[in-house]
Design a protein around this motif. Structure first.
Motif, PDB file in Angstrom:
ATOM      1  N   ASN A 183     -81.441  56.148  34.563  1.00 30.42           N
ATOM      2  CA  ASN A 183     -80.838  57.486  34.621  1.00 30.42           C
ATOM      3  C   ASN A 183     -81.889  58.578  34.723  1.00 30.42           C
ATOM      4  OD1 ASN A 183     -78.187  56.597  34.494  1.00 30.42           O
ATOM      5  ND2 ASN A 183     -78.138  56.606  32.260  1.00 30.42           N
ATOM      6  N   ARG A 184     -83.021  58.383  34.052  1.00 30.92           N
ATOM      7  CA  ARG A 184     -84.076  59.399  34.105  1.00 30.92           C
ATOM      8  C   ARG A 184     -84.690  59.454  35.502  1.00 30.92           C
ATOM      9  NH1 ARG A 184     -88.162  58.832  29.343  1.00 30.92           N
ATOM     10  NH2 ARG A 184     -86.161  59.057  28.281  1.00 30.92           N
ATOM     11  N   LEU A 185     -84.896  58.294  36.109  1.00 34.20           N
ATOM     12  CA  LEU A 185     -85.424  58.269  37.464  1.00 34.20           C
ATOM     13  C   LEU A 185     -84.408  58.854  38.447  1.00 34.20           C
ATOM     14  CD1 LEU A 185     -87.620  57.492  39.467  1.00 34.20           C
ATOM     15  CD2 LEU A 185     -86.677  55.172  39.531  1.00 34.20           C
ATOM     16  N   GLU A 186     -83.130  58.605  38.200  1.00 30.69           N
ATOM     17  CA  GLU A 186     -82.089  59.185  39.054  1.00 30.69           C
ATOM     18  C   GLU A 186     -82.145  60.711  39.020  1.00 30.69           C
ATOM     19  OE1 GLU A 186     -77.188  59.423  39.402  1.00 30.69           O
ATOM     20  OE2 GLU A 186     -78.129  58.031  38.000  1.00 30.69           O
ATOM     21  N   ARG A 187     -82.307  61.283  37.832  1.00 33.85           N
ATOM     22  CA  ARG A 187     -82.389  62.739  37.719  1.00 33.85           C
ATOM     23  C   ARG A 187     -83.628  63.280  38.424  1.00 33.85           C
ATOM     24  NH1 ARG A 187     -80.740  61.661  32.381  1.00 33.85           N
ATOM     25  NH2 ARG A 187     -82.871  61.954  31.614  1.00 33.85           N
ATOM     26  N   LEU A 188     -84.746  62.603  38.250  1.00 34.64           N
ATOM     27  CA  LEU A 188     -85.980  63.065  38.881  1.00 34.64           C
ATOM     28  C   LEU A 188     -85.866  63.021  40.396  1.00 34.64           C
ATOM     29  CD1 LEU A 188     -88.922  63.967  38.788  1.00 34.64           C
ATOM     30  CD2 LEU A 188     -89.582  61.564  38.546  1.00 34.64           C
ATOM     31  N   PRO A 195     -82.069  61.522  46.395  1.00 30.25           N
ATOM     32  CA  PRO A 195     -81.259  60.879  45.357  1.00 30.25           C
ATOM     33  C   PRO A 195     -81.353  59.358  45.389  1.00 30.25           C
ATOM     34  CG  PRO A 195     -79.874  61.748  47.127  1.00 30.25           C
ATOM     35  CD  PRO A 195     -81.250  62.263  47.370  1.00 30.25           C
ATOM     36  N   LEU A 196     -81.363  58.781  44.191  1.00 31.73           N
ATOM     37  CA  LEU A 196     -81.419  57.327  44.037  1.00 31.73           C
ATOM     38  C   LEU A 196     -80.589  56.972  42.811  1.00 31.73           C
ATOM     39  CD1 LEU A 196     -82.688  54.666  45.078  1.00 31.73           C
ATOM     40  CD2 LEU A 196     -84.559  55.060  43.465  1.00 31.73           C
ATOM     41  N   PRO A 197     -79.303  56.656  42.989  1.00 28.92           N
ATOM     42  CA  PRO A 197     -78.417  56.415  41.847  1.00 28.92           C
ATOM     43  C   PRO A 197     -78.912  55.283  40.953  1.00 28.92           C
ATOM     44  CG  PRO A 197     -77.166  56.638  43.877  1.00 28.92           C
ATOM     45  CD  PRO A 197     -78.605  56.554  44.270  1.00 28.92           C
ATOM     46  N   ALA A 198     -78.617  55.397  39.667  1.00 24.30           N
ATOM     47  CA  ALA A 198     -79.015  54.370  38.710  1.00 24.30           C
ATOM     48  C   ALA A 198     -78.391  53.027  39.056  1.00 24.30           C
ATOM     49  CB  ALA A 198     -78.616  54.796  37.295  1.00 24.30           C
ATOM     50  N   ALA A 199     -77.126  53.041  39.518  1.00 26.91           N
ATOM     51  CA  ALA A 199     -76.464  51.789  39.873  1.00 26.91           C
ATOM     52  C   ALA A 199     -77.178  51.102  41.033  1.00 26.91           C
ATOM     53  CB  ALA A 199     -75.002  52.052  40.242  1.00 26.91           C
ATOM     54  N   THR A 200     -77.655  51.889  41.988  1.00 29.27           N
ATOM     55  CA  THR A 200     -78.401  51.318  43.117  1.00 29.27           C
ATOM     56  C   THR A 200     -79.717  50.708  42.649  1.00 29.27           C
ATOM     57  OG1 THR A 200     -77.433  52.948  44.617  1.00 29.27           O
ATOM     58  CG2 THR A 200     -79.445  51.833  45.350  1.00 29.27           C
ATOM     59  N   GLN A 201     -80.395  51.378  41.738  1.00 31.25           N
ATOM     60  CA  GLN A 201     -81.649  50.840  41.205  1.00 31.25           C
ATOM     61  C   GLN A 201     -81.422  49.470  40.581  1.00 31.25           C
ATOM     62  OE1 GLN A 201     -83.813  53.751  38.724  1.00 31.25           O
ATOM     63  NE2 GLN A 201     -82.427  55.296  39.560  1.00 31.25           N
ATOM     64  N   TRP A 202     -80.357  49.360  39.779  1.00 33.04           N
ATOM     65  CA  TRP A 202     -80.076  48.089  39.125  1.00 33.04           C
ATOM     66  C   TRP A 202     -79.743  47.008  40.150  1.00 33.04           C
ATOM     67  CZ3 TRP A 202     -80.470  44.449  35.844  1.00 33.04           C
ATOM     68  CH2 TRP A 202     -79.521  43.421  35.785  1.00 33.04           C
ATOM     69  N   GLU A 203     -78.925  47.341  41.131  1.00 33.31           N
ATOM     70  CA  GLU A 203     -78.551  46.352  42.141  1.00 33.31           C
ATOM     71  C   GLU A 203     -79.768  45.825  42.902  1.00 33.31           C
ATOM     72  OE1 GLU A 203     -75.758  48.467  44.491  1.00 33.31           O
ATOM     73  OE2 GLU A 203     -74.139  48.379  42.996  1.00 33.31           O
ATOM     74  N   LEU A 204     -80.706  46.708  43.201  1.00 35.69           N
ATOM     75  CA  LEU A 204     -81.911  46.291  43.917  1.00 35.69           C
ATOM     76  C   LEU A 204     -82.753  45.330  43.072  1.00 35.69           C
ATOM     77  CD1 LEU A 204     -82.958  49.722  45.478  1.00 35.69           C
ATOM     78  CD2 LEU A 204     -82.043  47.740  46.703  1.00 35.69           C
ATOM     79  N   LEU A 205     -82.915  45.647  41.796  1.00 34.95           N
ATOM     80  CA  LEU A 205     -83.725  44.788  40.934  1.00 34.95           C
ATOM     81  C   LEU A 205     -83.032  43.462  40.638  1.00 34.95           C
ATOM     82  CD1 LEU A 205     -85.334  47.253  38.374  1.00 34.95           C
ATOM     83  CD2 LEU A 205     -86.160  46.489  40.592  1.00 34.95           C
ATOM     84  N   ALA A 206     -81.717  43.512  40.460  1.00 36.11           N
ATOM     85  CA  ALA A 206     -80.979  42.267  40.204  1.00 36.11           C
ATOM     86  C   ALA A 206     -81.090  41.322  41.394  1.00 36.11           C
ATOM     87  CB  ALA A 206     -79.520  42.582  39.891  1.00 36.11           C
ATOM     88  N   ALA A 207     -81.033  41.871  42.618  1.00 37.28           N
ATOM     89  CA  ALA A 207     -81.166  41.031  43.818  1.00 37.28           C
ATOM     90  C   ALA A 207     -82.585  40.502  43.961  1.00 37.28           C
ATOM     91  CB  ALA A 207     -80.765  41.841  45.055  1.00 37.28           C
TER      92      ALA A 207
END
Length: 508
Positions: A183-188, A195-207
């Motif tokens: 969430n902090r990276l999303e705000r930054l 923009p880079l949504p928190a959900a997208t960040q998680w999906e990328l790392l999970a994959a």
């Protein structure tokens, strides 16, 4: 040193004293209470900031005058870094605009110019968003007769995927290497217009974690062959955790394991309901049968001891020392002797590292120089309790009892070659998990904790072996197919050699 008088005071009373002080001078008793409270709070703050060095723990009048504190090495200074320290920086060679090697010196008109081995250097920093986006605008043309639309081809520099391997590596490094929550990276990123949504960040790392599990499995296999293994754990939170049937435990932990395998160091993290002893037992199931039992360094908690596997257990000397540090203000003279004796032992260990002694030579060095120190300390501790010089139930008495009860394991470094003297390396490793816990507070699921463990294991292993974790995670993604076939060739300490071999064309 004058002992400060104990005064009972609460926050409401302090507020009232301060309010009255704003209207009229304080009475002597009120001023004394306020002064005492402020001094107490200042001492607590200093204790929290303390590095546990002997000079910082003991009162100044009880410390040995002129004697250096050898319990820990001094912190590095904060100065300017030389240009050679910027290993990851882009380097641009700037030629002299008018002069060349071999030219006549324009100053004296007699000598010849030649290249200096070391160029003059200039370092400049520029700011960028952690992850930068590029928008490619392909021109489109439309026929006014048939309506056909012609679009320019995508440039090769755009790459095949929306999110480059470097972007995924950076997200992983920010989240699990430096503790920046999604969430902090999303705000930054949003503030910077990318923009880079928190959900997208998680999906990328999970994959990305799916192919990375092969590298982690190989790390675990190699860690199981280590000659020294450190382990410990820290508390963690998982919101949705389904436990194994029949398991009535309520705690959740992140266990850290640091294994020394030859000249390489491997860090592993495991989060769940299992304790550090259970996790190291799982790792050691992959140990080769012909290898001797490893040295296991941990503190004296029973949950750190594995069951069903054989290890040679050593206990952490720093853990015992810390118990003395905690009571040093109440027993300054006694604690000074203990801390300074242990400081000499730590000094001897530092000398052995500076001289790069082998395991056997280090053992003999400690036996010669640290053995008499520890023997004298043991006799002193026994006398403290036997001769009733120290109350067994006091803070110092409990600290002494800890040493005496675990003496053989605390002094394994005097009998076993290669045995460490403390567990500090794994406590430093666990700061990765603690940093993530403080910033993100919890994992949502056990799967999320597994992804975090994976990336923290890869990142911290890179750091321990002086490899670039950003470059390593990037190359693992780019060579996922090669990783499937030979995971052992893609470890943090040899992946650069593997890349060099892949870049060299095979002989015809």
């Amino acid at each position: 040193m004058t002992k400060r008088q104990r005064v009972d005071v609460n926050l409401d009373e302090l507020d009232q004293i301060i309010d009255r002080g704003q209207r009229a001078p304080l009475s002597e008793s009120e001023g004394g209470k306020l002064k005492t409270a402020i001094h107490a709070m200042a001492e607590r703050l200093l204790q929290k900031r303390s590095t546990e060095k002997t000079s910082a723990v003991l009162p100044s009048d009880t410390a040995s005058a002129g004697k250096p504190d050898t319990s820990e090495s001094a912190p590095a200074g904060h100065g300017r870094n030389p240009a050679a320290a910027f290993r990851g920086a882009n380097k641009i060679a700037v030629a002299h605009p008018t002069l060349h090697s071999g030219d006549t010196c324009p100053e004296c008109q007699r000598g010849k110019l030649y290249h200096q081995k070391e160029p003059a250097t200039l370092v400049r920093f520029v700011g960028h968003a952690p992850l930068e986006a590029t928008v490619f605008e392909m021109e489109r043309l439309r026929c006014n007769a048939c309506g056909e639309i012609f679009t320019a081809d995508e440039p090769e520099t755009a790459g095949p995927a929306k999110y480059d391997e470097t972007a995924i590596a950076m997200i992983a490094l920010l989240k699990y290497g430096t503790g920046v929550p999604f969430n902090r990276l999303e705000r930054l990123q949003g503030q910077l217009g990318m923009p880079l949504p928190a959900a997208t960040q998680w999906e990328l790392l999970a994959a990305a974690a799916i192919p990375f599990r092969l590298a982690l499995a190989e790390l675990i296999r190699q860690a199981a062959q280590g000659h020294v293994m450190h382990n410990d754990d820290t508390s963690m939170r998982i919101l949705r955790l389904i436990r194994e049937p029949g398991d009535k435990r309520t705690g959740i932990f992140t266990s850290g394991i640091v294994s020394l395998v030859g000249k390489w160091t491997i860090a592993l993290f495991f989060t769940g309901w299992k304790h550090a002893g259970e996790n190291i037992a799982e790792v050691l199931k992959q140990r080769a049968y012909d290898l001797p039992a490893p040295i296991q360094m941990c503190d004296a908690l029973s949950r750190n001891t594995p069951k069903g596997v054989e290890t040679l257990i050593a206990n952490c000397l720093a853990h015992g020392r810390r118990q003395v540090v905690e009571v040093a203000t109440h027993f300054p003279e006694e604690c000074r002797y203990v801390l300074e004796t242990l400081g000499e032992v730590y000094h001897n260990d530092a000398v052995s590292r500076e001289r790069d002694l082998s395991a056997e030579d280090r053992l003999h060095f400690h036996q010669e120089h640290s053995g008499p120190l520890m023997e004298g300390l043991h006799e002193w501790m026994e006398a403290q309790l036997a001769e009733h010089k120290t109350e067994p139930n006091s803070g110092l008495g409990k600290a002494i009892s800890y040493f005496l009860n675990h003496w053989l394991k605390l002094t394994l470094f005097l009998r076993q070659a290669g045995s460490p003297i403390d567990n500090n390396i794994v406590e430093r490793a666990l700061k990765k998990a603690i940093l993530n816990r403080r910033n993100a507070l919890f994992y949502k699921t056990l799967n999320g904790a597994g992804v975090g463990d994976l990336f923290m294991s890869l990142i911290h292993t890179c750091e321990l072996n002086h490899a670039n974790p950003f470059d390593y995670l990037t190359e693992l993604q780019r060579h996922a197919e090669e990783l499937k076939h030979t995971p052992s060739a893609w470890m943090p300490w040899n992946y650069r050699d593997t890349l060099a071999r892949l870049a060299t064309p095979s002989a015809a």
